[in-house]
Design an enzyme around this catalytic site. Structure first.
Site, PDB file in Angstrom:
ATOM      1  N   ARG A   1      -4.214  -6.307 -44.250  1.00 47.88           N
ATOM      2  CA  ARG A   1      -3.388  -7.465 -44.604  1.00 47.88           C
ATOM      3  C   ARG A   1      -2.026  -7.382 -43.909  1.00 47.88           C
ATOM      4  NH1 ARG A   1      -6.109  -6.257 -49.350  1.00 47.88           N
ATOM      5  NH2 ARG A   1      -7.450  -7.955 -50.088  1.00 47.88           N
TER       6      ARG A   1
ATOM      7  N   ASP B   1      -6.346   3.283 -38.589  1.00 47.17           N
ATOM      8  CA  ASP B   1      -5.315   3.992 -39.327  1.00 47.17           C
ATOM      9  C   ASP B   1      -4.439   4.640 -38.285  1.00 47.17           C
ATOM     10  OD1 ASP B   1      -4.073   4.662 -41.779  1.00 47.17           O
ATOM     11  OD2 ASP B   1      -4.789   6.706 -41.586  1.00 47.17           O
ATOM     12  N   SER B   2      -3.167   4.434 -38.420  1.00 46.62           N
ATOM     13  CA  SER B   2      -2.261   4.933 -37.401  1.00 46.62           C
ATOM     14  C   SER B   2      -0.986   5.403 -38.049  1.00 46.62           C
ATOM     15  CB  SER B   2      -1.971   3.842 -36.361  1.00 46.62           C
ATOM     16  OG  SER B   2      -1.492   2.685 -36.992  1.00 46.62           O
TER      17      SER B   2
ATOM     18  N   GLY C   1       7.407  -1.177 -38.713  1.00 48.02           N
ATOM     19  CA  GLY C   1       7.289   0.258 -38.949  1.00 48.02           C
ATOM     20  C   GLY C   1       8.407   1.045 -38.290  1.00 48.02           C
ATOM     21  N   TYR C   2       8.009   2.077 -37.557  1.00 51.64           N
ATOM     22  CA  TYR C   2       8.973   2.969 -36.917  1.00 51.64           C
ATOM     23  C   TYR C   2       9.376   2.508 -35.508  1.00 51.64           C
ATOM     24  CZ  TYR C   2       7.632   6.131 -40.707  1.00 51.64           C
ATOM     25  OH  TYR C   2       7.397   6.682 -41.937  1.00 51.64           O
TER      26      TYR C   2
ATOM     27  N   ARG D   1      -2.322   1.711 -30.433  1.00 52.81           N
ATOM     28  CA  ARG D   1      -3.296   0.739 -30.927  1.00 52.81           C
ATOM     29  C   ARG D   1      -3.921  -0.025 -29.769  1.00 52.81           C
ATOM     30  NH1 ARG D   1      -0.096  -1.277 -34.212  1.00 52.81           N
ATOM     31  NH2 ARG D   1      -0.552   0.192 -35.861  1.00 52.81           N
TER      32      ARG D   1
END
Length: 202
Positions: free
Chosen positions: A12, A73-74, A157-158, A185
């Protein structure tokens, strides 16, 4: 429509959906996200590795939707922190942590670490599962370093702290096209797309 294939991205996260949808444009693959399936609840990420978590999510969503599901998943692995935050990247500063809170905690953890020792990488494990349980997996890595201050307003994110060595900019300062060409990714997906084309419908 019969020539197209529909897959479900098992997330999501609007940032991930936008990135992956852009990278799949023109492939003949129609993309949906978990927002299109509100009956599917949260899928616990109980794996000890990125690959295990990607596998868990892809298999669960394929079963729930009857469609091929792609999950990734990262996270960020910082050498000076023995690979942390790793699989806990999204929850680094707490279960419902915001990106800002995670970035503050990361900067605090590295406050005494000099620039030459702030090496890090983004890692991505990607899995595609069919409703009958077939599984294909890829992975990608993006080597870089952690900046001493937040830079840039793109990504999520980062990204404002992750320095790309080729450009000297953070991931948040790159255009979406630049980021997709370099990112963990993007590299995992580049390997996944030709494999998805060969997955039979249903």
């Amino acid at each position: 429509m019969p020539s197209e294939k529909t897959i479900v991205l098992a997330t999501r996260n609007t940032g991930k959906i936008a990135e992956l949808s852009a990278m799949l444009a023109g492939t003949g693959i129609t993309v949906m996200g978990l927002c299109d399936f509100p009956h599917i609840g949260d899928i616990p990420e109980t794996g000890a590795t990125f690959a295990e978590n990607a596998r868990i999510k892809a298999l669960a969503v394929a079963q729930a939707t009857g469609l091929t599901a792609v999950a990734d998943d990262s996270g960020l692995c910082v050498d000076a922190l023995a690979g942390a935050p790793g699989v806990l990247s999204a929850r680094y500063s707490g279960l419902h942590a915001t990106d800002a809170e995670n970035n503050v905690k990361l900067l605090a953890a590295l406050k005494d670490v000099p620039p030459e020792k702030r090496t890090a990488r983004f890692a991505c494990a990607m899995a595609a599962a069919t409703p009958d349980g077939r599984l294909i997996e890829t992975q990608g890595f993006w080597e870089g370093a952690i900046a001493v201050i937040l830079q840039g307003h793109g990504g999520f994110g980062y990204d404002p702290l992750f320095l790309d060595p080729e450009t000297g900019r953070t991931a948040a300062q790159l255009t979406p096209e630049e980021k997709n060409a370099r990112s963990h990714r993007g590299r995992a997906l580049a390997q996944m797309v030709p494999l998805l084309r060969n997955v039979p419908r249903g």
